[in-house]
Design an enzyme around this catalytic site. Sequence first.
Site, PDB file in Angstrom:
ATOM      1  N   GLY A  11     -29.090 -12.487  27.962  1.00  0.00           N
ATOM      2  CA  GLY A  11     -28.655 -11.098  28.163  1.00  0.00           C
ATOM      3  C   GLY A  11     -28.426 -10.839  29.647  1.00  0.00           C
ATOM      4  N   ARG A  72     -25.568 -16.779  25.054  1.00  0.00           N
ATOM      5  CA  ARG A  72     -26.765 -17.459  24.552  1.00  0.00           C
ATOM      6  C   ARG A  72     -26.240 -18.699  23.815  1.00  0.00           C
ATOM      7  NH1 ARG A  72     -30.453 -13.067  25.081  1.00  0.00           N
ATOM      8  NH2 ARG A  72     -29.567 -11.094  24.436  1.00  0.00           N
ATOM      9  N   ASP A 103     -36.331 -15.997  29.610  1.00  0.00           N
ATOM     10  CA  ASP A 103     -37.168 -17.040  29.044  1.00  0.00           C
ATOM     11  C   ASP A 103     -36.382 -18.234  28.461  1.00  0.00           C
ATOM     12  OD1 ASP A 103     -39.818 -17.612  28.449  1.00  0.00           O
ATOM     13  OD2 ASP A 103     -39.363 -17.285  26.314  1.00  0.00           O
ATOM     14  N   THR A 125     -33.454 -10.686  33.677  1.00  0.00           N
ATOM     15  CA  THR A 125     -33.578  -9.960  32.405  1.00  0.00           C
ATOM     16  C   THR A 125     -34.101  -8.569  32.699  1.00  0.00           C
ATOM     17  OG1 THR A 125     -34.844  -9.760  30.341  1.00  0.00           O
ATOM     18  CG2 THR A 125     -35.861 -11.076  32.068  1.00  0.00           C
ATOM     19  N   ASP A 127     -36.012  -7.038  30.810  1.00  0.00           N
ATOM     20  CA  ASP A 127     -37.235  -6.827  30.024  1.00  0.00           C
ATOM     21  C   ASP A 127     -38.542  -6.868  30.830  1.00  0.00           C
ATOM     22  OD1 ASP A 127     -35.601  -6.657  27.802  1.00  0.00           O
ATOM     23  OD2 ASP A 127     -35.870  -8.754  27.225  1.00  0.00           O
ATOM     24  N   ASP A 129     -40.322  -9.435  31.329  1.00  0.00           N
ATOM     25  CA  ASP A 129     -41.250 -10.191  30.477  1.00  0.00           C
ATOM     26  C   ASP A 129     -41.446 -11.628  30.948  1.00  0.00           C
ATOM     27  OD1 ASP A 129     -38.720 -11.109  29.883  1.00  0.00           O
ATOM     28  OD2 ASP A 129     -38.971 -11.063  27.711  1.00  0.00           O
ATOM     29  N   ARG A 171     -37.479  -6.272  24.108  1.00  0.00           N
ATOM     30  CA  ARG A 171     -37.893  -7.355  23.213  1.00  0.00           C
ATOM     31  C   ARG A 171     -39.378  -7.193  22.865  1.00  0.00           C
ATOM     32  NH1 ARG A 171     -34.452 -11.678  22.328  1.00  0.00           N
ATOM     33  NH2 ARG A 171     -33.168 -11.146  24.097  1.00  0.00           N
TER      34      ARG A 171
HETATM   35  O1  F6P Z   1     -33.398  -9.506  26.738  1.00  0.00           O
HETATM   36  C1  F6P Z   1     -32.605  -8.408  27.052  1.00  0.00           C
HETATM   37  C2  F6P Z   1     -32.288  -7.589  25.829  1.00  0.00           C
HETATM   38  O2  F6P Z   1     -31.494  -6.490  26.245  1.00  0.00           O
HETATM   39  C3  F6P Z   1     -33.498  -7.116  25.025  1.00  0.00           C
HETATM   40  O3  F6P Z   1     -34.127  -6.010  25.609  1.00  0.00           O
HETATM   41  C4  F6P Z   1     -32.865  -6.850  23.682  1.00  0.00           C
HETATM   42  O4  F6P Z   1     -33.814  -6.995  22.646  1.00  0.00           O
HETATM   43  C5  F6P Z   1     -31.803  -7.906  23.586  1.00  0.00           C
HETATM   44  O5  F6P Z   1     -31.543  -8.352  24.898  1.00  0.00           O
HETATM   45  C6  F6P Z   1     -30.504  -7.451  22.956  1.00  0.00           C
HETATM   46  O6  F6P Z   1     -29.708  -8.565  22.798  1.00  0.00           O
HETATM   47  P1  F6P Z   1     -28.142  -8.513  22.552  1.00  0.00           P
HETATM   48  O7  F6P Z   1     -27.483  -8.094  23.846  1.00  0.00           O
HETATM   49  O8  F6P Z   1     -27.780  -9.896  22.179  1.00  0.00           O
HETATM   50  O9  F6P Z   1     -27.894  -7.490  21.487  1.00  0.00           O
END
Ligand code: F6P
Length: 318
Positions: A11, A72, A103, A125, A127, A129, A171
């Site tokens: 992300g 990803r 991660d 990120t 997050d 995290d 997340r």
């Molecule tokens: O890891 C970053 C994040 O924005 C999280 O907070 C969220 O759960 C996820 O990515 C959303 O993923 P995507 O952009 O693939 O919908």
Amino acid sequence: LKKIAVLTSGGDSQGMNSAIRAVVRTGLANGYDMYGIKRGFKGLMANDFISLGSKEVSDILYRGGTFLQSARSEAFKTPEGQAKAIAHLKEREIDYVVVIGGDGSYQGARALMHHGIKTYGLPGTIDNDIPLTDYTIGFDTTLNVVTDAIGNLRDTMSSHERVSVIEAMGRNCGDIALQAGIASGVDAILIPEVDSDIEAIARSIKAGFDRGKSHSIIIVAEGAGTAEDVAKRIKDLTGLDTRPTVLGHIQRGGTPSAFDRVFTSRMGHKVIELVKQDIHGVALGIENNQITYHPFDDIFAAQNNINDHLYQIFQDLI
Ligand code: F6P
């Protein structure tokens, strides 16, 4: 001549561009050849490289997102995917790869390291995290976006005497909800790291309205539940008019905050210092306002705990 490639993966987050710019400009200043890899590990497997001069990274410092784009990749987890990636790096004689991501991206960086590539991780990120860093890239900007959004919701909720239940990203980590909640003086914060008593929260919100409050705000981290479920529960328990709002990907956009720009500039600069010192296989971060680094294995072995003291501060200030 050292050749260094940079990629962004997973992300995206605000400040990734600033990190790329810092790595590239510091590398160029030291006489290294700098490259960008498009779309993260996907682009690495597809041999999608671009040469980066100073001009290629101008005008990106203040832009959200990542101009290298991100993805990803499941295929990179396979031995075949990794073999392709390594072959492209070897052909181009690129020995160093800087991976900006979360991660999953660090797992990819460690895989490259096991194939003999000298790698660096930057915590990209929203997050917050990643262990062994106080902040991740974009977290501060996201906090500001969420705090602004809560302010907007407060305006309309108080006009209509409603309860607002706001779902934040993160997340499995509650940091965005916790810190935006503290910054906004919300009435309740639901995060995955702490068990919450929804009935007690409902009672206190009802008591607030009975005392004459015009609105109430609850923030729920996506790892702790959905705004819709929590709003329904609160409405059932209190009878109050309740509205859910999912902030979604709005949280990942916007111009990076000054904090995110400075911190990523410092980390990007530090990567090149580590190259010069022949230190590699590490992830960088910020701890007590110092730019620090740790081997990937230490990051994976460490726990990313919620800041209990911050949670206590929130509770004491309700
Ligand atoms: O890891 C970053 C994040 O924005 C999280 O907070 C969220 O759960 C996820 O990515 C959303 O993923 P995507 O952009 O693939 O919908």
